[in-house]
Scaffold this motif. Structure first.
Motif, mmCIF file in Angstrom:
data_model
loop_
_atom_site.group_PDB
_atom_site.id
_atom_site.type_symbol
_atom_site.label_atom_id
_atom_site.label_comp_id
_atom_site.label_asym_id
_atom_site.label_seq_id
_atom_site.Cartn_x
_atom_site.Cartn_y
_atom_site.Cartn_z
ATOM 1 N N GLU A 114 0.877 -1.172 0.000
ATOM 2 C CA GLU A 114 0.000 0.000 0.000
ATOM 3 C C GLU A 114 0.911 1.218 0.000
ATOM 4 O OE1 GLU A 114 -3.499 1.498 2.969
ATOM 5 O OE2 GLU A 114 -1.505 1.261 3.795
ATOM 6 N N ALA A 115 0.535 2.253 -0.730
ATOM 7 C CA ALA A 115 1.435 3.397 -0.836
ATOM 8 C C ALA A 115 0.674 4.714 -0.811
ATOM 9 C CB ALA A 115 2.242 3.291 -2.127
ATOM 10 N N LYS A 116 1.359 5.725 -0.298
ATOM 11 C CA LYS A 116 0.776 7.072 -0.204
ATOM 12 C C LYS A 116 1.570 8.005 -1.120
ATOM 13 C CE LYS A 116 -0.675 10.483 3.246
ATOM 14 N NZ LYS A 116 -1.653 10.930 2.276
ATOM 15 N N VAL A 128 3.261 10.029 -13.482
ATOM 16 C CA VAL A 128 4.045 9.131 -12.638
ATOM 17 C C VAL A 128 3.755 9.515 -11.187
ATOM 18 C CG1 VAL A 128 6.353 8.356 -11.956
ATOM 19 C CG2 VAL A 128 5.852 8.824 -14.370
ATOM 20 N N PHE A 129 3.160 8.595 -10.465
ATOM 21 C CA PHE A 129 2.878 8.811 -9.056
ATOM 22 C C PHE A 129 4.049 8.251 -8.248
ATOM 23 C CE2 PHE A 129 -1.385 8.557 -10.970
ATOM 24 C CZ PHE A 129 -1.952 9.734 -10.498
ATOM 25 N N VAL A 130 4.704 9.100 -7.483
ATOM 26 C CA VAL A 130 5.781 8.661 -6.603
ATOM 27 C C VAL A 130 5.172 8.544 -5.209
ATOM 28 C CG1 VAL A 130 8.095 9.181 -5.714
ATOM 29 C CG2 VAL A 130 7.441 9.893 -8.039
ATOM 30 N N ALA A 131 5.397 7.410 -4.551
ATOM 31 C CA ALA A 131 4.654 7.146 -3.315
ATOM 32 C C ALA A 131 5.494 6.409 -2.285
ATOM 33 C CB ALA A 131 3.409 6.313 -3.656
ATOM 34 N N THR A 132 5.271 6.731 -1.028
ATOM 35 C CA THR A 132 5.924 6.028 0.072
ATOM 36 C C THR A 132 5.130 4.778 0.419
ATOM 37 O OG1 THR A 132 6.563 8.173 0.943
ATOM 38 C CG2 THR A 132 6.796 6.305 2.429
ATOM 39 N N VAL A 133 5.827 3.660 0.588
ATOM 40 C CA VAL A 133 5.155 2.410 0.943
ATOM 41 C C VAL A 133 4.783 2.457 2.425
ATOM 42 C CG1 VAL A 133 5.410 -0.105 1.097
ATOM 43 C CG2 VAL A 133 6.402 1.141 -0.840
ATOM 44 N N THR A 134 3.492 2.290 2.714
ATOM 45 C CA THR A 134 3.027 2.361 4.108
ATOM 46 C C THR A 134 2.749 0.976 4.690
ATOM 47 O OG1 THR A 134 0.811 2.711 3.194
ATOM 48 C CG2 THR A 134 2.041 4.672 3.883
ATOM 49 N N ASP A 135 2.621 -0.019 3.827
ATOM 50 C CA ASP A 135 2.423 -1.389 4.300
ATOM 51 C C ASP A 135 2.804 -2.321 3.151
ATOM 52 O OD1 ASP A 135 1.717 -3.493 5.975
ATOM 53 O OD2 ASP A 135 -0.376 -3.512 5.303
ATOM 54 N N ALA A 136 3.251 -3.517 3.492
ATOM 55 C CA ALA A 136 3.598 -4.499 2.458
ATOM 56 C C ALA A 136 3.530 -5.882 3.064
ATOM 57 C CB ALA A 136 4.997 -4.227 1.891
ATOM 58 N N GLY A 137 3.227 -6.874 2.246
ATOM 59 C CA GLY A 137 3.158 -8.235 2.769
ATOM 60 C C GLY A 137 3.340 -9.266 1.680
#
Ligand code: FE
Length: 239
Positions: A114-116, A128-137
């Motif tokens: 998931e990214a913000k 191009v959306f640059v995003a910080t990863v807030t969750d991953a699995g």
């Protein structure tokens, strides 16, 4: 310039999902890549015409499902060629909600994130959306689908709205004289909607159609494995 050189850039096949209010949407993207490690940051390129673009732009949130190598073509077609404006893309699809309530598709998914969005870069037809990863699995330990595998082995096609779309005529495969005599001519048919080519020699194994099945023998309710178009949306390939 030879555009084929650009096709040698390694790409994957990803499902990018977003949410606006109580509406979900998702689409296939081949350009998801990690651009920084600390904090983990990813970028994705989305066509401005796509509904997912509107959702991500408005909410600044999206999820990514990394699809496995075994993902069937109809699944990719459901998200890749049908607009969320017309089709209910999530019917019959397993998903869970991210911490922010964005759908994460779990079918054929080996890992998700998931990214913000922290930045948007306008690149003409796409953002191009640059995003910080807030969750991953991780969900399954298996190999991811690569774009070249999708093209060469699964014989998938590229929608016109993809960043890597190149207009091209597929070359007819070479047929040896011996083969011509041994195998009766079986005509290939092309989907007028997405460009998928039905090759009787290969059949459509994902839909249970055996190799060697002529197009004419396909059941009337057979659909394009990539985009779901009906049989009458196909025309003969001129070779
Ligand atoms: Fe099609």
């Amino acid at each position: 310039m030879d555009p084929k050189a650009l096709q040698k850039i390694g790409c994957g096949v990803y499902l990018v999902c977003a949410r606006k209010g109580d509406r979900f949407n998702g689409q296939i993207a081949n350009t998801v890549f990690q651009v920084a490690a600390e904090p983990p940051t990813i970028a994705v390129s989305i066509n401005k015409k796509n509904l997912t673009h509107e959702y991500i732009h408005d909410t600044k949130l999206f999820t990514v499902s990394i699809l496995s190598k075994e993902t069937p073509l109809p699944f990719i077609g459901q998200f890749g060629f049908k607009s969320g404006r017309e089709a209910e893309k999530f019917s019959g699809v397993s998903y869970r909600l991210s911490q922010s309530g964005v759908p994460i598709v779990t079918d054929h998914t080996l890992a998700y994130m998931e990214a913000k969005v922290i930045q948007e870069v306008d690149v003409g037809t796409h953002t191009v959306f640059v995003a910080t990863v807030t969750d991953a699995g991780m969900l399954v330990e298996t190999e991811p689908m690569t774009y070249s595998f999708y093209h060469e082995i699964k014989r998938g096609t590229t929608p016109r709205t993809a960043p890597s779309f190149i207009e091209e005529k597929r070359p007819a495969p070479a047929v040896t004289e011996a083969k011509k005599e041994a195998v009766p001519p079986m005509t290939k048919y092309i989907c007028k909607v997405c460009g998928y080519i039905y090759d009787p020699a290969q059949g459509d194994p994902d839909s249970g159609v055996k190799p060697g099945t002529p197009f004419e023998s396909l059941p009337d309710d057979w659909m394009c494995p990539v985009c779901g178009a009906a049989k009458d949306q196909f025309e003969k390939v001129k070779e």
